[in-house]
Design a protein around this motif. Sequence first.
Motif, PDB file in Angstrom:
ATOM      1  N   GLU A  45       7.949  14.803 -17.602  1.00 32.79           N
ATOM      2  CA  GLU A  45       8.000  13.952 -16.402  1.00 32.79           C
ATOM      3  C   GLU A  45       8.263  12.501 -16.784  1.00 32.79           C
ATOM      4  N   MET A  46       7.657  12.054 -17.888  1.00 36.13           N
ATOM      5  CA  MET A  46       7.893  10.688 -18.342  1.00 36.13           C
ATOM      6  C   MET A  46       9.349  10.487 -18.745  1.00 36.13           C
ATOM      7  N   ALA A  47       9.937  11.485 -19.421  1.00 31.99           N
ATOM      8  CA  ALA A  47      11.340  11.382 -19.826  1.00 31.99           C
ATOM      9  C   ALA A  47      12.244  11.301 -18.603  1.00 31.99           C
ATOM     10  N   ALA A  48      11.907  12.062 -17.567  1.00 30.69           N
ATOM     11  CA  ALA A  48      12.692  12.009 -16.321  1.00 30.69           C
ATOM     12  C   ALA A  48      12.571  10.635 -15.669  1.00 30.69           C
ATOM     13  N   ARG A  49      11.363  10.059 -15.728  1.00 30.12           N
ATOM     14  CA  ARG A  49      11.158   8.731 -15.153  1.00 30.12           C
ATOM     15  C   ARG A  49      11.935   7.681 -15.935  1.00 30.12           C
ATOM     16  N   VAL A  50      12.002   7.830 -17.257  1.00 32.82           N
ATOM     17  CA  VAL A  50      12.774   6.901 -18.086  1.00 32.82           C
ATOM     18  C   VAL A  50      14.245   6.937 -17.682  1.00 32.82           C
ATOM     19  N   GLY A  97       7.398   3.216 -24.146  1.00 35.11           N
ATOM     20  CA  GLY A  97       6.391   3.023 -25.188  1.00 35.11           C
ATOM     21  C   GLY A  97       5.399   4.174 -25.245  1.00 35.11           C
ATOM     22  N   ARG A  98       4.940   4.637 -24.069  1.00 38.03           N
ATOM     23  CA  ARG A  98       3.986   5.753 -24.040  1.00 38.03           C
ATOM     24  C   ARG A  98       4.629   7.036 -24.540  1.00 38.03           C
ATOM     25  N   LEU A  99       5.882   7.233 -24.198  1.00 44.77           N
ATOM     26  CA  LEU A  99       6.598   8.435 -24.632  1.00 44.77           C
ATOM     27  C   LEU A  99       6.789   8.429 -26.147  1.00 44.77           C
ATOM     28  N   ARG A 100       7.151   7.263 -26.699  1.00 42.04           N
ATOM     29  CA  ARG A 100       7.321   7.145 -28.156  1.00 42.04           C
ATOM     30  C   ARG A 100       6.000   7.384 -28.868  1.00 42.04           C
ATOM     31  N   LYS A 101       4.909   6.837 -28.302  1.00 31.36           N
ATOM     32  CA  LYS A 101       3.595   7.000 -28.912  1.00 31.36           C
ATOM     33  C   LYS A 101       3.208   8.472 -28.988  1.00 31.36           C
ATOM     34  N   LEU A 102       3.419   9.190 -27.901  1.00 26.54           N
ATOM     35  CA  LEU A 102       3.072  10.607 -27.849  1.00 26.54           C
ATOM     36  C   LEU A 102       3.903  11.408 -28.850  1.00 26.54           C
ATOM     37  N   SER A 103       5.188  11.117 -28.904  1.00 21.44           N
ATOM     38  CA  SER A 103       6.079  11.810 -29.832  1.00 21.44           C
ATOM     39  C   SER A 103       5.711  11.510 -31.284  1.00 21.44           C
ATOM     40  N   ASP A 104       5.354  10.243 -31.536  1.00 19.65           N
ATOM     41  CA  ASP A 104       4.986   9.836 -32.896  1.00 19.65           C
ATOM     42  C   ASP A 104       3.706  10.541 -33.356  1.00 19.65           C
ATOM     43  N   LEU A 105       2.714  10.629 -32.473  1.00 16.28           N
ATOM     44  CA  LEU A 105       1.459  11.300 -32.828  1.00 16.28           C
ATOM     45  C   LEU A 105       1.691  12.784 -33.118  1.00 16.28           C
TER      46      LEU A 105
END
Length: 369
Positions: A27-32, A63-71
């Motif tokens: 959903e975040m990717a769609a919002r981006v 930023g939140r999407l990158r953080k989640l992917s990085d973790l």
Amino acid sequence: MRPEISSDLDALDATLTTIEKVMDPEEMAARVRELEAQAADPSLWDDPDHAQKVTSELSSVQGRLRKLSDLRQRLSDLPVMYELAEEEEGGEELAEEERADLRAEIEALEVKTMLSGDYDPREALINIRSGAGGVDAADWAEMLMRMYTRWAEKHGHKVDVYDISYAEEAGIKSATFVVHGDYMYGQLSVEQGAHRLVRISPFDNQGRRQTSFAEVEVLPVVEQTDHIDVPDNDVRVDVYRSSGPGGQSVNTTDSAVRLTHIPTGIVVTCQNEKSQIQNKASAMRVLQAKLLEKKRLEERAEMDALGAGGHASWGNQMRSYVLHPYQMVKDLRTNFEVNDPSKVLDGEIDGFLESGVRWRMAQQQEAEG
């Protein structure tokens, strides 16, 4: 890899999976993609305020999407790090450090998923007032202000100071400032209450121990959609000359502004901007935030934890900072404690914020049955 390490990695994986379900990366990717399309529209900046909101939200979601992917990637790499550690000198120590860092970041992100209140995503408006304790309390209030600004700096959040009222001998009587950034109110609202300091007073010639208090009030920054109507007739505007501590240059014009909301008696001052117009605008934002909080408390009076404006004394203290005869900072609600006050006062308060949010969540769940 040792069984206890494997078990810990499984637990971290389960926690991160739960976070992913809540945050919903798809959903975040769609919002981006949606926001990127809006940002690419040449007419976007015809409305600068809307454009600012779009670009700000885009940066935040990315930023939140990158953080989640990085973790997720770092967690996937950890088993490999432990396998390689057996072949490299010092490798296991590096793997252990990475596991500890990863656990801390996952737990911090888990806490952010608990910030689901209506106002939690907003920026935070903080008021600090010295309480009982005389000059020590004024000094203590200034120490608290530094603690929060240092925390904000370490996390990359901008701070705007609206007003500081300096005490005569040392410290401050009060201060008002905004911490910018997503979910600042949600995180910092758990800091609300009386903070108690016990130390050998640097202002006492006999070196006696002194207990002093300061009150911290945290409000959500008002947005245009809040519809906080403040008629001009309800506000008295006074202007005066800005002031500061002895020795520093101060304004030579009447640029400072004091707003008095006549129906409620709420008084707000602002003197840190260069012009009277800027100070009045900043003071109005603070007044609106206070009126929003008042309205919210009236509508949800049963939720005392969201209240503000108490008295800084023994009765409602929420955290104790002891510098003498021993060293400890303890939250009286959560029992979370740290034995190095110097680090806490230098802005290392994440542990207190996280335990506070978890405590608040547990209180709400208990209240809901």
